[in-house]
Motif scaffolding. Structure first.
Motif, PDB file in Angstrom:
ATOM      1  N   GLU A   2       0.826  -1.207   0.000  1.00 57.49           N
ATOM      2  CA  GLU A   2       0.000   0.000   0.000  1.00 57.49           C
ATOM      3  C   GLU A   2       0.861   1.258   0.000  1.00 57.49           C
ATOM      4  N   GLU A   3       1.945   1.229   0.780  1.00 55.39           N
ATOM      5  CA  GLU A   3       2.836   2.397   0.839  1.00 55.39           C
ATOM      6  C   GLU A   3       3.515   2.621  -0.516  1.00 55.39           C
ATOM      7  N   LEU A   4       3.971   1.551  -1.142  1.00 61.08           N
ATOM      8  CA  LEU A   4       4.618   1.669  -2.448  1.00 61.08           C
ATOM      9  C   LEU A   4       3.647   2.214  -3.491  1.00 61.08           C
ATOM     10  N   ALA A   5       2.425   1.693  -3.507  1.00 61.50           N
ATOM     11  CA  ALA A   5       1.418   2.151  -4.463  1.00 61.50           C
ATOM     12  C   ALA A   5       1.126   3.637  -4.265  1.00 61.50           C
ATOM     13  N   ARG A   6       1.036   4.050  -2.990  1.00 63.77           N
ATOM     14  CA  ARG A   6       0.747   5.466  -2.705  1.00 63.77           C
ATOM     15  C   ARG A   6       1.872   6.368  -3.220  1.00 63.77           C
ATOM     16  N   LEU A   7       3.121   5.984  -2.949  1.00 58.89           N
ATOM     17  CA  LEU A   7       4.255   6.785  -3.393  1.00 58.89           C
ATOM     18  C   LEU A   7       4.352   6.850  -4.912  1.00 58.89           C
ATOM     19  N   ALA A   8       3.966   5.755  -5.582  1.00 57.30           N
ATOM     20  CA  ALA A   8       4.036   5.697  -7.044  1.00 57.30           C
ATOM     21  C   ALA A   8       2.833   6.348  -7.710  1.00 57.30           C
ATOM     22  N   GLY A   9       1.805   6.678  -6.921  1.00 55.35           N
ATOM     23  CA  GLY A   9       0.617   7.319  -7.490  1.00 55.35           C
ATOM     24  C   GLY A   9      -0.278   6.365  -8.259  1.00 55.35           C
ATOM     25  N   ILE A  10      -0.290   5.086  -7.846  1.00 55.23           N
ATOM     26  CA  ILE A  10      -1.137   4.095  -8.504  1.00 55.23           C
ATOM     27  C   ILE A  10      -1.941   3.370  -7.436  1.00 55.23           C
ATOM     28  N   THR A  11      -2.892   2.560  -7.865  1.00 54.11           N
ATOM     29  CA  THR A  11      -3.685   1.791  -6.920  1.00 54.11           C
ATOM     30  C   THR A  11      -2.983   0.480  -6.585  1.00 54.11           C
ATOM     31  N   VAL A  12      -3.359  -0.100  -5.449  1.00 55.11           N
ATOM     32  CA  VAL A  12      -2.803  -1.397  -5.067  1.00 55.11           C
ATOM     33  C   VAL A  12      -3.181  -2.444  -6.107  1.00 55.11           C
ATOM     34  N   ARG A  13      -4.379  -2.329  -6.648  1.00 58.92           N
ATOM     35  CA  ARG A  13      -4.814  -3.276  -7.680  1.00 58.92           C
ATOM     36  C   ARG A  13      -3.900  -3.200  -8.901  1.00 58.92           C
ATOM     37  N   THR A  14      -3.525  -1.969  -9.302  1.00 56.22           N
ATOM     38  CA  THR A  14      -2.606  -1.810 -10.436  1.00 56.22           C
ATOM     39  C   THR A  14      -1.245  -2.394 -10.108  1.00 56.22           C
ATOM     40  N   LEU A  15      -0.782  -2.158  -8.892  1.00 51.69           N
ATOM     41  CA  LEU A  15       0.513  -2.699  -8.477  1.00 51.69           C
ATOM     42  C   LEU A  15       0.509  -4.224  -8.531  1.00 51.69           C
ATOM     43  N   PHE A  17      -1.314  -6.021 -10.445  1.00 54.22           N
ATOM     44  CA  PHE A  17      -1.334  -6.381 -11.862  1.00 54.22           C
ATOM     45  C   PHE A  17       0.081  -6.316 -12.450  1.00 54.22           C
ATOM     46  N   TYR A  18       0.824  -5.266 -12.097  1.00 50.46           N
ATOM     47  CA  TYR A  18       2.206  -5.145 -12.578  1.00 50.46           C
ATOM     48  C   TYR A  18       3.062  -6.302 -12.071  1.00 50.46           C
ATOM     49  N   ARG A  19       2.836  -6.699 -10.815  1.00 54.29           N
ATOM     50  CA  ARG A  19       3.595  -7.825 -10.266  1.00 54.29           C
ATOM     51  C   ARG A  19       3.273  -9.107 -11.017  1.00 54.29           C
ATOM     52  N   GLU A  20       1.986  -9.325 -11.310  1.00 57.63           N
ATOM     53  CA  GLU A  20       1.579 -10.521 -12.038  1.00 57.63           C
ATOM     54  C   GLU A  20       2.180 -10.550 -13.435  1.00 57.63           C
ATOM     55  N   ARG A  21       2.296  -9.368 -14.039  1.00 53.98           N
ATOM     56  CA  ARG A  21       2.901  -9.274 -15.377  1.00 53.98           C
ATOM     57  C   ARG A  21       4.421  -9.263 -15.316  1.00 53.98           C
ATOM     58  N   LYS A  22       4.984  -9.311 -14.093  1.00 56.33           N
ATOM     59  CA  LYS A  22       6.437  -9.317 -13.864  1.00 56.33           C
ATOM     60  C   LYS A  22       7.094  -8.047 -14.391  1.00 56.33           C
ATOM     61  N   LEU A  23       6.357  -6.949 -14.289  1.00 54.57           N
ATOM     62  CA  LEU A  23       6.917  -5.655 -14.684  1.00 54.57           C
ATOM     63  C   LEU A  23       7.839  -5.104 -13.611  1.00 54.57           C
ATOM     64  N   ILE A  24       7.691  -5.575 -12.383  1.00 57.86           N
ATOM     65  CA  ILE A  24       8.598  -5.197 -11.310  1.00 57.86           C
ATOM     66  C   ILE A  24       9.137  -6.465 -10.673  1.00 57.86           C
ATOM     67  N   PRO A  25      10.364  -6.413 -10.134  1.00 59.48           N
ATOM     68  CA  PRO A  25      10.914  -7.608  -9.494  1.00 59.48           C
ATOM     69  C   PRO A  25      10.186  -7.904  -8.192  1.00 59.48           C
ATOM     70  N   PRO A  26      10.253  -9.134  -7.705  1.00 63.23           N
ATOM     71  CA  PRO A  26       9.567  -9.479  -6.454  1.00 63.23           C
ATOM     72  C   PRO A  26      10.210  -8.759  -5.270  1.00 63.23           C
ATOM     73  N   PRO A  27       9.452  -8.554  -4.209  1.00 68.62           N
ATOM     74  CA  PRO A  27      10.007  -7.885  -3.030  1.00 68.62           C
ATOM     75  C   PRO A  27      10.925  -8.818  -2.249  1.00 68.62           C
TER      76      PRO A  27
END
Length: 206
Positions: A2-15, A17-27
């Motif tokens: 939630e904190e990452l999504a807020r800082l990036a200006g996107i929703t948690v749902r979008t985040l 989705f990006y993780r599922e598409r492997k657009l960002i590395p895993p935490p």
């Protein structure tokens, strides 16, 4: 998350989705806690900037997959080997120091679009030490990085045309294997013509 999504200006749902598409590395995980860092935030901001520039998620996903699996930026550009350019590995902090105040998400997206930079784990890879040093020098002289990158795009268009001209010339009159051997001749012609063109420009100035 939630904190990452807020800082990036996107929703948690979008985040997600990006993780599922492997657009960002895993935490990084510690038990049930997932830790994200500034590299994840920078990647998300770059994705946003690329989308705003008209790139598709599929194209961004291809770049992300290539960078995260260590493919060389030159491979993405289709340059292959051999090449005379020497890639440079930098931390995000080192890149920021080179271009103080100019490493914005938009400029980073433009540099990725040109193929100048990519990410490899926690590092940023610049395709050419010479281009990196010249770009940084121009910025130090007061030229905005955005304009340097725009000029780089135009230079590339002309360079591609010159490379095509020389390649066609050699392949019509010499074996294809001679392209690598005669490469320095093409560079000498371009450097000499550019030098004389600059002389003509400077002589016209009052």
């Amino acid at each position: 998350m939630e904190e990452l999504a807020r800082l990036a200006g996107i929703t948690v749902r979008t985040l997600r989705f990006y993780r599922e598409r492997k657009l960002i590395p895993p935490p990084r995980r510690e038990g049930r806690i997932a830790w994200y860092d500034d590299h994840h935030l920078a990647r998300l901001r770059t994705i946003t900037a690329l989308l705003e520039r008209g790139h598709t998620l599929n194209g961004i996903a291809e770049l992300a997959e290539a960078f995260d699996h260590g493919r060389d930026v030159a491979d993405l550009l289709g340059l292959g080997a051999p090449t005379e350019e020497v890639p440079v590995r930098l931390t995000p902090e080192e890149l920021a120091d080179r271009f103080a105040g100019e490493v914005t998400a938009e400029n980073l997206a433009a540099a990725m679009d040109l193929g100048y930079v990519g990410t490899d784990g926690d590092e940023i890879v610049h395709i050419s030490r010479r281009l990196l040093e010249v770009s940084a020098a121009l910025v130090r002289e007061g030229i905005p990085l955005a304009e340097v990158l725009a000029a780089g795009r135009r230079v590339r268009e002309h360079a591609e045309a010159l490379a095509e001209l020389f390649t066609d010339l050699v392949t019509r009159h010499a074996p294809e294997d001679d392209l690598h051997r005669l490469r320095p001749l093409a560079k000498s012609v371009v450097e000499a013509e550019l030098s004389m063109a600059l002389d003509r420009r400077l002589n016209k100035r009052p």
